[in-house]
Enzyme design. Structure first.
Site, PDB file in Angstrom:
ATOM      1  N   LYS A  60     -10.334  -7.151   7.758  1.00 44.21           N
ATOM      2  CA  LYS A  60      -9.326  -6.873   8.790  1.00 44.21           C
ATOM      3  C   LYS A  60      -9.918  -7.395  10.092  1.00 44.21           C
ATOM      4  CE  LYS A  60      -7.674  -2.547   6.699  1.00 44.21           C
ATOM      5  NZ  LYS A  60      -7.866  -1.070   6.677  1.00 44.21           N
ATOM      6  N   SER A 116       0.857  -1.175   0.000  1.00 45.61           N
ATOM      7  CA  SER A 116       0.000   0.000   0.000  1.00 45.61           C
ATOM      8  C   SER A 116       0.899   1.232   0.000  1.00 45.61           C
ATOM      9  CB  SER A 116      -0.886  -0.025   1.253  1.00 45.61           C
ATOM     10  OG  SER A 116      -1.648   1.157   1.334  1.00 45.61           O
ATOM     11  N   GLU A 169     -11.333   0.938  -3.561  1.00 50.45           N
ATOM     12  CA  GLU A 169     -11.635   0.659  -2.155  1.00 50.45           C
ATOM     13  C   GLU A 169     -12.239   1.865  -1.444  1.00 50.45           C
ATOM     14  OE1 GLU A 169      -8.179  -0.963  -0.241  1.00 50.45           O
ATOM     15  OE2 GLU A 169      -9.023  -0.833   1.770  1.00 50.45           O
ATOM     16  N   ASP A 187     -14.048  -1.495   2.977  1.00 48.43           N
ATOM     17  CA  ASP A 187     -13.142  -1.695   4.110  1.00 48.43           C
ATOM     18  C   ASP A 187     -13.861  -1.147   5.353  1.00 48.43           C
ATOM     19  OD1 ASP A 187     -11.160  -1.357   6.057  1.00 48.43           O
ATOM     20  OD2 ASP A 187      -9.667  -0.444   4.750  1.00 48.43           O
ATOM     21  N   GLY A 211      -4.480  -4.215   5.764  1.00 47.47           N
ATOM     22  CA  GLY A 211      -3.378  -3.993   6.693  1.00 47.47           C
ATOM     23  C   GLY A 211      -3.584  -2.733   7.512  1.00 47.47           C
ATOM     24  N   LYS A 229      -3.014   5.227  -2.549  1.00 49.75           N
ATOM     25  CA  LYS A 229      -4.013   5.992  -1.816  1.00 49.75           C
ATOM     26  C   LYS A 229      -4.439   7.173  -2.681  1.00 49.75           C
ATOM     27  CE  LYS A 229      -4.078   3.791   2.153  1.00 49.75           C
ATOM     28  NZ  LYS A 229      -5.318   3.246   2.722  1.00 49.75           N
ATOM     29  N   LYS A 250      -1.133  -0.886  -4.402  1.00 47.18           N
ATOM     30  CA  LYS A 250      -2.329  -0.105  -4.070  1.00 47.18           C
ATOM     31  C   LYS A 250      -1.880   1.309  -3.821  1.00 47.18           C
ATOM     32  CE  LYS A 250      -4.850   0.138   0.281  1.00 47.18           C
ATOM     33  NZ  LYS A 250      -5.657  -0.639   1.248  1.00 47.18           N
ATOM     34  N   ASP A 307      -7.333   3.225  -3.065  1.00 48.47           N
ATOM     35  CA  ASP A 307      -8.061   3.272  -1.790  1.00 48.47           C
ATOM     36  C   ASP A 307      -8.292   4.731  -1.403  1.00 48.47           C
ATOM     37  OD1 ASP A 307      -9.158   2.886   0.713  1.00 48.47           O
ATOM     38  OD2 ASP A 307      -7.427   1.828   1.556  1.00 48.47           O
TER      39      ASP A 307
HETATM   40  C1  NPQ Z   1      -6.454   0.881   4.687  1.00 46.59           C
HETATM   41  N1  NPQ Z   1      -4.113   0.642   5.547  1.00 46.59           N
HETATM   42  O1  NPQ Z   1      -6.465  -0.105   4.010  1.00 46.59           O
HETATM   43  C2  NPQ Z   1      -5.421   1.124   5.784  1.00 46.59           C
HETATM   44  C3  NPQ Z   1      -5.613   2.406   6.394  1.00 46.59           C
HETATM   45  C4  NPQ Z   1      -4.648   2.981   7.330  1.00 46.59           C
HETATM   46  C5  NPQ Z   1      -2.066  -0.230   4.722  1.00 46.59           C
HETATM   47  O2  NPQ Z   1      -3.452   1.154   3.498  1.00 46.59           O
HETATM   48  C6  NPQ Z   1      -2.031   4.653  11.209  1.00 46.59           C
HETATM   49  C7  NPQ Z   1      -2.932   3.735  11.684  1.00 46.59           C
HETATM   50  C8  NPQ Z   1      -1.986   4.924   9.895  1.00 46.59           C
HETATM   51  C9  NPQ Z   1      -3.808   3.088  10.852  1.00 46.59           C
HETATM   52  C10 NPQ Z   1      -2.865   4.523   7.684  1.00 46.59           C
HETATM   53  C11 NPQ Z   1      -3.284   0.594   4.530  1.00 46.59           C
HETATM   54  C12 NPQ Z   1      -2.864   4.263   9.030  1.00 46.59           C
HETATM   55  C13 NPQ Z   1      -3.779   3.355   9.525  1.00 46.59           C
HETATM   56  C14 NPQ Z   1      -3.746   3.887   6.851  1.00 46.59           C
HETATM   57  C15 NPQ Z   1      -4.659   2.715   8.655  1.00 46.59           C
HETATM   58  O3  NPQ Z   1      -7.353   1.664   4.551  1.00 46.59           O
HETATM   59 MG    MG Z   2      -8.616   0.651   3.155  1.00 41.87          MG
END
Ligand code: NPQ
Ligand code: MG
Length: 369
Positions: free
Chosen positions: A262, A135, A213, A238, A290, A163, A161, A188
């Site tokens: 998750k 990600s 996402e 998600d 994650g 953002k 992936k 995402d």
């Molecule tokens: C997701 N994670 O899928 C999350 C969101 C995310 C790996 O993209 C601190 C704590 C920072 C939790 C950043 C990924 C974060 C967090 C992103 C969760 O949406």
């Molecule tokens: Mg997500």
């Protein structure tokens, strides 16, 4: 198993690089590590709440409070059978799924150590290695993003992936797709759009993305249903899926065609398993999301993603993608085929490095019956 004592550790771990999403930028990941003591054994669990209520309304502060004052007292001194038993005992604590999931993970680790079975075996996992992707956070410019993606591809990640957020979406996705026409790519939004503003994402439909996402609000299944009708690309939920009930509703109303599971978000591995089983029956592909986990949560994610319904690459990176020093002695590495090995020692299959734990601790407390 008799629950004799529970320790809470509030941790802050420096990330190797800042991680930016539509809800903010993180340089140090906070989380809670939970140690459950029973009959000479210790089980570890990770609560994935963060310092700020950006991804979830829960924070390390609320999870600490709810664990210390409500969840732990409900099980301390009690004889617990399994995760389902735990869920029944904390049923009256409304919400706070991230807090509940952290403790449930520790109970699975304990049970695995007692029975000398790996978490993968306990859950019914079938794979020895799971397919993963990385990600990539928001970068300063589309060309910086392309360079960062290139680095991860060189490290062996077979799925990317990125953002996105309003104003930083179609241009970024197009730049990555033009630079790498064949890669597995997905985006995402972490709920950054409304039904109206999400229409600006329609050009993404030409980019052969695996999925889009969580474009809309977490509490908005209906508008996701309306938006899915406008896209060929599958929408993936998600933040919106907090329980097996939500998963069933989303599938029944065609609010998404893929689900990101998750365990932390859905109150625990037992609930993640139920969502997986439902999606398998319904033919809805799932993958493991994650939360910038430490080695403890990473081990749990690998075991979960070894279940047969996890057919899309999961957001489980190698340890070095996030942390130079981790709280587990084990470090996870990426195989050349973009997979990571699933631990097969009892429980989570990891050993906590108590020195590292101490180094990253902001606060600790011991709760006893
Ligand atoms: C997701 N994670 O899928 C999350 C969101 C995310 C790996 O993209 C601190 C704590 C920072 C939790 C950043 C990924 C974060 C967090 C992103 C969760 O949406
Ligand atoms: Mg997500």
């Amino acid at each position: 198993m008799k629950i004799e004592r529970i320790d809470l550790h509030h941790l802050s771990m420096p990330l190797v690089a800042p991680f930016e999403t539509s809800f903010g930028r993180t340089t140090d990941r906070e989380c809670l590590l939970i140690t459950v003591f029973s009959e000479g054994l210790q089980g570890y669990g990770e609560c994935v709440a963060d310092r700020d209520p950006g991804y979830s309304y829960e924070t390390t502060g609320t999870a600490w409070h709810v664990l210390k004052d409500f969840i732990c007292p409900a099980i301390l001194g009690q004889e617990l059978v399994d995760a389902e038993d735990f869920q029944r005992r904390v049923e009256k604590v409304r919400g706070h799924y991230l807090a509940k999931a952290g403790l449930e993970m520790a109970l699975w680790d304990l049970r695995g150590k007692r029975e000398e079975r790996s978490l993968k075996q306990l859950l019914g996992g079938v794979k020895t290695r799971v397919e993963v992707g990385v990600s990539v956070g928001l970068q300063a410019t589309p060309s910086a993003l392309v360079r960062t993606v290139q680095e991860y591809l060189q490290k062996g990640y077979g799925r990317i992936k990125i953002k996105i957020k309003p104003g930083r979406d179609v241009g970024e996705a197009r730049a990555v797709r033009e630079a790498f026409p064949k890669i597995k790519l997905q985006v995402d939004a972490n709920s950054a759009y409304t039904l109206e503003s999400a229409r600006g994402l329609l050009p993404l439909d030409e980019l052969e993305l695996l999925l889009i996402e969580q474009p809309l609000s977490e509490d908005d299944l209906w508008d996701h249903h309306k938006l899915q009708k406008e896209f060929h690309t599958p929408l993936c939920l998600d933040e919106s899926i907090l329980s097996p009930r939500h998963a069933r509703a989303a599938i029944e109303m065609d609010a998404c065609r893929v689900i990101n599971i998750k365990a932390g978000r859905v109150a625990g591995l037992s609930q993640a398993l139920a969502i997986h089983d439902l999606c398998l029956v319904e033919g809805v592909p799932v993958w493991c999301g994650g939360m910038l986990e430490t080695g403890v949560g990473r081990a749990s994610n690998l075991a979960l993603a070894s279940l047969p319904g996890f057919t899309l690459p999961s957001d489980i990176s190698a340890s070095d993608r996030y942390y130079a020093l981790d709280i587990t002695k084990e470090r996870f590495t990426l195989n050349p085929d973009s997979t990571i090995d699933v631990p097969n020692l009892p429980g989570l299959g990891v050993n906590v490095d108590l020195k590292a734990l101490e180094k990253f601790s902001l606060a600790n407390t011991r709760l006893a019956a």
